[in-house]
Write a protein that holds these residues in place. Structure first.
Motif: not given
Ligand code: FES
Length: 140
Positions: A116-140
């Motif tokens: 978060f930098i500024s503005g009414p959001a007041g908090r960071a963007l949420a992460p999405v679950r991800s895992r890196l294995r053997n050069g492949v990032l699996t997202v979701g």
């Protein structure tokens, strides 16, 4: 002019075949860019095949992953974060300005890693679950 049963079935098969061909082409195109959508809704990102992920703060937008607008950001050598691009304030999708994420609704700003930098959001963007294995990032 009345259509015979044979003419109808031939037309229907052609439509199904065209649809299947389009689906196969879409899968091939995804594989060519290093982004593959799995049947379970996860997205596999082959990092080495995506030029934008070869440098810190590089961003690749994945579209939606399991209904969530998602991007992957390179945060360091071989480190990545997947971000939920919905603004924490009221859910509008944020946009990449090249140096930060900006919410077009009310102006909240976030670092490219989601902090978060500024503005009414007041908090960071949420992460999405991800895992890196053997050069492949699996997202979701
Ligand atoms: S929805 Fe993003 S700042 Fe309001």
């Amino acid at each position: 002019m009345e259509q015979t049963r044979r003419q109808f079935l031939t037309g229907a098969c052609a439509l199904v075949g065209a649809g299947l061909g389009a689906a196969l082409l879409a899968d091939s195109a995804d594989a060519a860019t290093g982004i593959k959508r799995k049947k379970n809704g996860q997205v596999e990102v082959t990092v080495a095949q995506i030029p934008d992920l070869q440098q810190v703060d590089g961003v690749v937008n994945l579209g939606t992953v399991k209904g969530i607008p998602t991007a992957v950001v390179c945060t360091g050598p071989s480190t990545y974060i997947a971000l939920n691009l919905r603004c924490p304030h009221a859910g509008v999708s944020v946009r990449d300005t090249g140096s930060e994420w900006l919410c077009p609704a009310h102006g909240s700003q976030f670092e490219l890693d989601g902090a978060f930098i500024s503005g009414p959001a007041g908090r960071a963007l949420a992460p999405v679950r991800s895992r890196l294995r053997n050069g492949v990032l699996t997202v979701g």
